[in-house]
Design a protein around this motif. Sequence first.
Motif, mmCIF file in Angstrom:
data_model
loop_
_atom_site.group_PDB
_atom_site.id
_atom_site.type_symbol
_atom_site.label_atom_id
_atom_site.label_comp_id
_atom_site.label_asym_id
_atom_site.label_seq_id
_atom_site.Cartn_x
_atom_site.Cartn_y
_atom_site.Cartn_z
ATOM 1 N N LYS A 57 0.822 -1.217 0.000
ATOM 2 C CA LYS A 57 0.000 0.000 0.000
ATOM 3 C C LYS A 57 0.853 1.261 0.000
ATOM 4 O O LYS A 57 0.415 2.310 -0.459
ATOM 5 C CB LYS A 57 -0.947 0.005 1.194
ATOM 6 C CG LYS A 57 -2.074 -0.994 1.051
ATOM 7 C CD LYS A 57 -3.041 -0.941 2.200
ATOM 8 C CE LYS A 57 -4.138 -1.978 1.984
ATOM 9 N NZ LYS A 57 -5.124 -1.957 3.064
ATOM 10 N N LEU A 58 2.083 1.155 0.515
ATOM 11 C CA LEU A 58 3.004 2.290 0.502
ATOM 12 C C LEU A 58 3.695 2.459 -0.852
ATOM 13 O O LEU A 58 4.446 3.410 -1.043
ATOM 14 C CB LEU A 58 4.050 2.141 1.609
ATOM 15 C CG LEU A 58 3.541 2.298 3.041
ATOM 16 C CD1 LEU A 58 4.654 1.969 4.035
ATOM 17 C CD2 LEU A 58 3.023 3.699 3.269
ATOM 18 N N GLY A 59 3.455 1.521 -1.759
ATOM 19 C CA GLY A 59 3.993 1.664 -3.106
ATOM 20 C C GLY A 59 5.306 0.948 -3.367
ATOM 21 O O GLY A 59 5.937 1.178 -4.393
ATOM 22 N N VAL A 60 5.722 0.073 -2.458
ATOM 23 C CA VAL A 60 6.946 -0.698 -2.691
ATOM 24 C C VAL A 60 6.644 -1.739 -3.764
ATOM 25 O O VAL A 60 5.595 -2.380 -3.754
ATOM 26 C CB VAL A 60 7.422 -1.384 -1.381
ATOM 27 C CG1 VAL A 60 8.658 -2.206 -1.613
ATOM 28 C CG2 VAL A 60 7.662 -0.338 -0.298
ATOM 29 N N ARG A 61 7.572 -1.906 -4.713
ATOM 30 C CA ARG A 61 7.319 -2.820 -5.824
ATOM 31 C C ARG A 61 7.338 -4.269 -5.365
ATOM 32 O O ARG A 61 7.975 -4.630 -4.374
ATOM 33 C CB ARG A 61 8.301 -2.582 -6.962
ATOM 34 C CG ARG A 61 9.730 -2.882 -6.649
ATOM 35 C CD ARG A 61 10.619 -2.533 -7.849
ATOM 36 N NE ARG A 61 12.008 -2.542 -7.456
ATOM 37 C CZ ARG A 61 12.785 -3.618 -7.514
ATOM 38 N NH1 ARG A 61 12.320 -4.746 -7.973
ATOM 39 N NH2 ARG A 61 14.053 -3.541 -7.137
ATOM 40 N N SER A 62 6.609 -5.112 -6.082
ATOM 41 C CA SER A 62 6.470 -6.528 -5.730
ATOM 42 C C SER A 62 7.772 -7.277 -5.880
ATOM 43 O O SER A 62 8.640 -6.902 -6.666
ATOM 44 C CB SER A 62 5.419 -7.184 -6.616
ATOM 45 O OG SER A 62 4.151 -6.650 -6.365
ATOM 46 N N GLY A 63 7.862 -8.369 -5.134
ATOM 47 C CA GLY A 63 9.004 -9.262 -5.227
ATOM 48 C C GLY A 63 8.536 -10.649 -5.617
ATOM 49 O O GLY A 63 7.410 -10.826 -6.079
ATOM 50 N N ASN A 64 9.374 -11.661 -5.413
ATOM 51 C CA ASN A 64 9.019 -13.024 -5.770
ATOM 52 C C ASN A 64 8.112 -13.680 -4.737
ATOM 53 O O ASN A 64 7.182 -14.393 -5.078
ATOM 54 C CB ASN A 64 10.280 -13.877 -5.957
ATOM 55 C CG ASN A 64 11.077 -13.434 -7.152
ATOM 56 O OD1 ASN A 64 10.524 -12.941 -8.118
ATOM 57 N ND2 ASN A 64 12.386 -13.588 -7.081
#
Length: 67
Positions: A57-64
């Motif tokens: 929700k804070l906008g950190v990009r997705s990981g695996n």
Amino acid sequence: MNIDKAVLTFAGFVVLLGLSLGYLVNPYWYLLTAFAGLNMIQASFTGFCPAATVFKKLGVRSGNAFS
């Protein structure tokens, strides 16, 4: 930084904070470390991590691991 690294960094910080506060302030702070450990075990089985949801929700990009 992706969500996976953010979650691991946050978990490590919470564990070290709980250990430090338990040693310096009050042993009840060790419960924070126990909570962090239980949450990591729960996340490994279910794939649900509250911290990952917050980071997303804070906008950190997705990981695996947490997408």
